[in-house]
Design an enzyme around this catalytic site. Structure first.
Site, short mmCIF file in Angstrom:
data_model
loop_
_atom_site.label_atom_id
_atom_site.label_comp_id
_atom_site.label_asym_id
_atom_site.label_seq_id
_atom_site.Cartn_x
_atom_site.Cartn_y
_atom_site.Cartn_z
N ARG A 157 -9.40 32.43 -19.56
CA ARG A 157 -10.57 32.88 -18.81
C ARG A 157 -10.81 31.87 -17.69
O ARG A 157 -10.43 30.70 -17.80
CB ARG A 157 -11.80 32.94 -19.73
CG ARG A 157 -11.66 33.87 -20.92
CD ARG A 157 -12.89 33.78 -21.81
NE ARG A 157 -12.82 34.67 -22.96
CZ ARG A 157 -12.34 34.33 -24.16
NH1 ARG A 157 -11.89 33.09 -24.35
NH2 ARG A 157 -12.31 35.19 -25.16
N LYS A 181 -14.97 30.72 -26.22
CA LYS A 181 -16.37 30.97 -26.53
C LYS A 181 -16.75 30.21 -27.79
O LYS A 181 -16.01 30.19 -28.77
CB LYS A 181 -16.61 32.47 -26.72
CG LYS A 181 -16.36 33.28 -25.44
CD LYS A 181 -16.60 34.75 -25.63
CE LYS A 181 -16.40 35.52 -24.33
NZ LYS A 181 -16.63 36.97 -24.49
N HIS A 253 -9.87 37.77 -13.86
CA HIS A 253 -9.64 38.53 -15.09
C HIS A 253 -8.42 39.45 -14.96
O HIS A 253 -7.82 39.82 -15.98
CB HIS A 253 -10.89 39.34 -15.43
CG HIS A 253 -11.22 39.29 -16.89
ND1 HIS A 253 -11.54 38.12 -17.55
CD2 HIS A 253 -11.27 40.26 -17.83
CE1 HIS A 253 -11.77 38.38 -18.84
NE2 HIS A 253 -11.63 39.66 -19.03
N ARG A 256 -5.64 37.64 -16.47
CA ARG A 256 -5.72 37.66 -17.94
C ARG A 256 -5.25 39.01 -18.47
O ARG A 256 -4.50 39.07 -19.45
CB ARG A 256 -7.17 37.39 -18.36
CG ARG A 256 -7.41 37.31 -19.86
CD ARG A 256 -8.82 36.74 -20.08
NE ARG A 256 -9.34 37.00 -21.42
CZ ARG A 256 -9.13 36.23 -22.46
NH1 ARG A 256 -8.35 35.15 -22.35
NH2 ARG A 256 -9.67 36.50 -23.64
N HIS A 279 -9.31 36.06 -28.86
CA HIS A 279 -10.18 37.14 -29.32
C HIS A 279 -10.47 36.95 -30.81
O HIS A 279 -9.57 36.66 -31.60
CB HIS A 279 -9.50 38.50 -29.13
CG HIS A 279 -9.45 38.94 -27.70
ND1 HIS A 279 -8.55 39.89 -27.25
CD2 HIS A 279 -10.18 38.57 -26.62
CE1 HIS A 279 -8.75 40.08 -25.95
NE2 HIS A 279 -9.72 39.30 -25.56
N TYR A 288 -5.26 46.52 -24.67
CA TYR A 288 -4.08 46.28 -23.85
C TYR A 288 -2.89 47.09 -24.34
O TYR A 288 -1.96 47.35 -23.58
CB TYR A 288 -3.74 44.79 -23.85
CG TYR A 288 -4.84 43.95 -23.25
CD1 TYR A 288 -5.04 43.92 -21.88
CD2 TYR A 288 -5.69 43.21 -24.06
CE1 TYR A 288 -6.07 43.16 -21.33
CE2 TYR A 288 -6.71 42.45 -23.52
CZ TYR A 288 -6.90 42.43 -22.15
OH TYR A 288 -7.92 41.70 -21.62
#
Length: 312
Positions: A157, A181, A253, A256, A279, A288
């Site tokens: 990211r 995150k 993005h 990514r 994730h 994806y």
């Protein structure tokens, strides 16, 4: 640098909202970007409740919550959905803390967002973008090429890439450490192209940039020797896309998306891609696989003799 907007006012509900943001900061260690989004969403919600004369959390009704999207009229469906998710999280917190006798948002669902497949650049477009980023003389093109190589080569990211420090890069071991995150750490392999671009930047460009600043530890620096900002990194991508004359919209993005799509199309297991993207759920990664299925359909339609009805 992203700042967290302060929720205004001195009403009981505004104070409770600030308590909620503090809870997210201390107990859940959310990123600054996520905290800023929560604060913006709740600031709008506070305005909505104020217009309805509601100042106490215990007085909020399910109708107050359900009518919030009308207050946000004109915003994208995805933004409205995110705002309602923030509101639901706030009311759940207020109920669990004993500040309200019930949860008025429990049965209010955010609007469904139309399914959109992420756009992935082709390998040729990626190459053109990287070449364009590295065009020119001086330290900046070397930095920009390294940044784009990292974004595409690791699927990072944008916040993870600009947050990299010198200690996060191991060129001898060809690995890079990213913090996602909640400061969740993951270590990824560095491909030859990305490693070479970082090496060239560190050796031939970063020392010059660092001398202009005050000893920033971040890997990517701006012209004044300070950490590269999120906005500046976006500008690097936009400028490179313009110089490469790409006809598609390109954002950090996009790189990514392309990283994940190209891995899956190359035969990578979705669980491995999930780990590399950081994730928490494989469900997020599986979007994806839909991109890859579209590619399979296109190849089949163009190559199989009985894929389509012949023209007459």
């Amino acid at each position: 640098m992203v700042t967290i907007p302060k929720i205004p006012g001195d009403s009981q509900i505004s104070r409770l909202m600030r308590q909620f943001i503090n809870h997210l900061t201390v107990e859940r260690s959310l990123s600054v970007n996520t905290l800023a989004a929560y604060s913006r969403d709740l600031g709008k919600y506070l305005g909505h409740l104020g217009a309805r004369g509601v100042t106490e959390a215990a007085d909020v009704t399910s109708e107050d919550v359900a009518s919030f999207p009308e207050y946000l009229e004109g915003m994208a469906t995805s933004s409205i959905a995110r705002s309602l998710i923030s509101v639901r999280a706030f009311h759940k917190f207020a109920f669990e803390e004993g500040a309200t006798p019930s949860d008025p948002a429990a049965d209010v669902q955010p609007p469904k967002i139309p399914s959109r497949l992420p756009h992935a650049l082709t390998v040729r477009e990626i190459s053109a973008l990287i070449d364009a980023a590295g065009m020119g003389d001086g330290p900046i093109p070397l930095r920009d090429r390294a940044l784009v190589e990292v974004l595409y080569g690791t699927g990072a990211r944008i916040s993870e890439a600009i947050g990299l420090t010198m200690d996060d890069v191991d060129l001898d071991g060809r690995t890079i450490r990213l913090y996602g995150k909640g400061r969740k750490e993951r270590i990824l392999p560095l491909g030859t192209y990305a490693a070479d671009a970082i090496s060239a930047y560190i050796t031939r460009a970063r020392p010059d940039l660092a001398r202009r600043g005050t000893g920033a530890k971040e890997l990517f620096l701006n012209q004044r020797g300070r950490p590269l900002s999120r906005q500046s990194a976006w500008g690097v991508i936009q400028a490179a896309a313009g110089a490469a004359k790409l006809s598609v919209h390109v954002s950090p993005h996009s790189l990514r998306h392309s990283f994940a799509t190209h891995l899956l199309e190359g035969g990578a297991d979705v669980r491995v891609v999930q780990e590399m993207l950081g994730h928490s759920s494989v469900t997020t990664t599986q979007i994806y696989t839909h991109v890859s299925r579209e590619t399979v359909k296109e190849v089949y339609a163009g190559a199989h003799p009985r894929a389509q009805t012949p023209m007459v």
